[in-house]
Write an enzyme that holds these catalytic residues in place. Structure first.
Site, PDB file in Angstrom:
ATOM      1  N   CYS A  74     -16.040   1.756  -0.206  1.00  0.00           N
ATOM      2  CA  CYS A  74     -14.850   0.574   0.288  1.00  0.00           C
ATOM      3  C   CYS A  74     -15.246   0.775   1.924  1.00  0.00           C
ATOM      4  CB  CYS A  74     -13.882   1.207  -0.550  1.00  0.00           C
ATOM      5  SG  CYS A  74     -13.812   2.559  -0.422  1.00  0.00           S
ATOM      6  N   ARG A 113       1.034  -0.885  -0.149  1.00  0.00           N
ATOM      7  CA  ARG A 113      -0.622  -0.106   0.689  1.00  0.00           C
ATOM      8  C   ARG A 113       1.210   1.117   0.414  1.00  0.00           C
ATOM      9  NH1 ARG A 113      -5.706   1.549   2.984  1.00  0.00           N
ATOM     10  NH2 ARG A 113      -5.807   0.119   2.005  1.00  0.00           N
ATOM     11  N   GLN A 165      -9.875  -4.280  -3.528  1.00  0.00           N
ATOM     12  CA  GLN A 165     -11.262  -3.705  -3.547  1.00  0.00           C
ATOM     13  C   GLN A 165     -12.216  -4.253  -4.596  1.00  0.00           C
ATOM     14  OE1 GLN A 165     -12.540  -2.257  -0.109  1.00  0.00           O
ATOM     15  NE2 GLN A 165     -14.330  -2.326  -1.198  1.00  0.00           N
ATOM     16  N   HIS A 176      -6.939   0.383  -7.167  1.00  0.00           N
ATOM     17  CA  HIS A 176      -7.449  -0.357  -5.765  1.00  0.00           C
ATOM     18  C   HIS A 176      -8.190  -1.560  -6.363  1.00  0.00           C
ATOM     19  CE1 HIS A 176      -8.164  -1.513  -1.612  1.00  0.00           C
ATOM     20  NE2 HIS A 176      -8.449  -0.353  -1.241  1.00  0.00           N
ATOM     21  N   ASP A 208     -17.118   6.842  -2.414  1.00  0.00           N
ATOM     22  CA  ASP A 208     -16.185   6.746  -2.020  1.00  0.00           C
ATOM     23  C   ASP A 208     -15.635   8.305  -1.375  1.00  0.00           C
ATOM     24  OD1 ASP A 208     -13.814   5.783  -0.787  1.00  0.00           O
ATOM     25  OD2 ASP A 208     -12.776   6.301  -2.387  1.00  0.00           O
ATOM     26  N   ARG A 252     -13.879  -8.356   0.952  1.00  0.00           N
ATOM     27  CA  ARG A 252     -12.354  -8.109   0.815  1.00  0.00           C
ATOM     28  C   ARG A 252     -11.976  -9.823   1.388  1.00  0.00           C
ATOM     29  NH1 ARG A 252     -10.123  -3.190   1.167  1.00  0.00           N
ATOM     30  NH2 ARG A 252      -8.788  -4.145   0.335  1.00  0.00           N
TER      31      ARG A 252
END
Ligand code: CP
Ligand code: NVA
Length: 303
Positions: A261, A104, A134, A131, A222, A289
């Protein structure tokens, strides 16, 4: 045992996969749900995180545990990266100890540099650009509720960030309808829109959230301020009218679902009413996830 092998491959964005590979990961994730197997026994996964995480870190650690692998969680401040060691040297060294790196970071170029120098698979746990894990979880959630991804219309409302850009990659590969409403000046990056497969199946880009959600099967938003961003330029003000509330959800199909998310900022990109309401599937999405990451680890390291 899974429907898909990505043996030894990196996963930096779903745009690097074919539709068949993405669907194979979703099938594998469904078949691995609730199952444990020692297929990665003796393997060690490195989690190198330059930004905070709740879901991604914990679900990757649990996914690894369910498959018999161990994990080492590394933050920037604990690493010589913080004292100037290069990303390339870090990748070369960690490749001598570990079987995969889950990373990340901010700049997408950094994970590309890391992946180029690493001799083990590098899995994107979020960059400023993409991402993938996700959006795999989003796709699994949609498929569970709707029974299919075919013909599903997805509306994204909010910032043109890593989530929207990953959705653009995935929707273009899968041939899904994606309508995205962002405030002017906050759209997705031109280099994402310019990718040949995205140009072949582009999203519909709008500035009116109600136009985007009209008739949609899925409404996604988001945060307006992603990790690493400050509101110094008054970014929040540009998002007036972009809060997903009950009135906005009412423009979508009556059986539409809401995804986010997480982490969510109630009263900004979404109201508490929608986030906790009957159309919201955000906690199933978060659970997924774990299942999709198990599928990714299996496909990359065991299949
Ligand atoms: N959705 C997501 O990636 O959450 P975390 O930042 O908690 O990992
Ligand atoms: N766009 C958000 C996603 C968090 C999971 C961020 O980058 O902070």
């Amino acid at each position: 045992m899974t429907a898909i092998s990505l043996q030894g491959q990196d996963l930096l964005t779903l745009g690097d996969l074919s539709a068949g590979q993405i669907m194979g990961l979703l099938e594998a994730a469904a078949s691995l749900e609730g199952r444990q197997a020692d297929v990665l026994k003796g393997q060690t996964l490195g989690l190198l995180f330059r930004k905070p995480s709740t879901r991604t870190r914990v679900s990757f650690e649990v996914a690894a545990l369910h498959l018999g692998a161990s994990t080492i969680y590394m933050t920037e401040d604990q690493m010589q990266l913080s004292r100037g060691e290069t990303v390339g040297d870090t990748a070369r060294v960690l490749s001598r100890y570990l079987q995969a790196l889950v990373v990340r970071t901010g700049a997408h170029g950094e994970i590309e540099e890391l992946a180029a120098a690493a001799s083990v698979p590098v899995l994107n746990a979020l960059t400023d650009h993409y991402h993938p894990c996700q959006v795999l979880a989003d796709l699994k959630t949609i498929r569970e509720v709707k029974g299919t991804l075919t013909g599903i219309e997805v509306a994204y409302v909010g910032d043109g960030n890593n989530m929207l850009q990953e959705w653009i990659q995935a929707a273009s590969r899968l041939g899904m309808t994606l309508r995205a409403a962002t405030p002017a000046g906050f759209g997705p990056a031109p280099e994402v829109l310019g990718l040949p497969h995205v140009q072949a199946h582009p999203p519909q880009l709008l500035h009116d959230p109600l136009e985007a959600v009209a008739g949609a099967d899925v409404v996604i938003t988001d945060t307006w301020l992603s990790m690493g961003q400050q509101d110094s330029a008054g970014k929040r003000q540009a998002f007036a009218g972009f809060t997903v509330d009950g009135a906005m959800m009412a423009k979508a199909r009556p059986d539409a679902i809401f995804l986010h998310c997480l982490p969510a900022h109630r009263g900004e990109e979404v109201t508490d009413e929608v986030l906790m309401g009957s159309q919201s599937r955000v906690f199933d999405e978060a659970e997924n996830r774990l299942h999709v990451q198990k599928a990714v680890l299996w496909a990359v390291l065991a299949a």
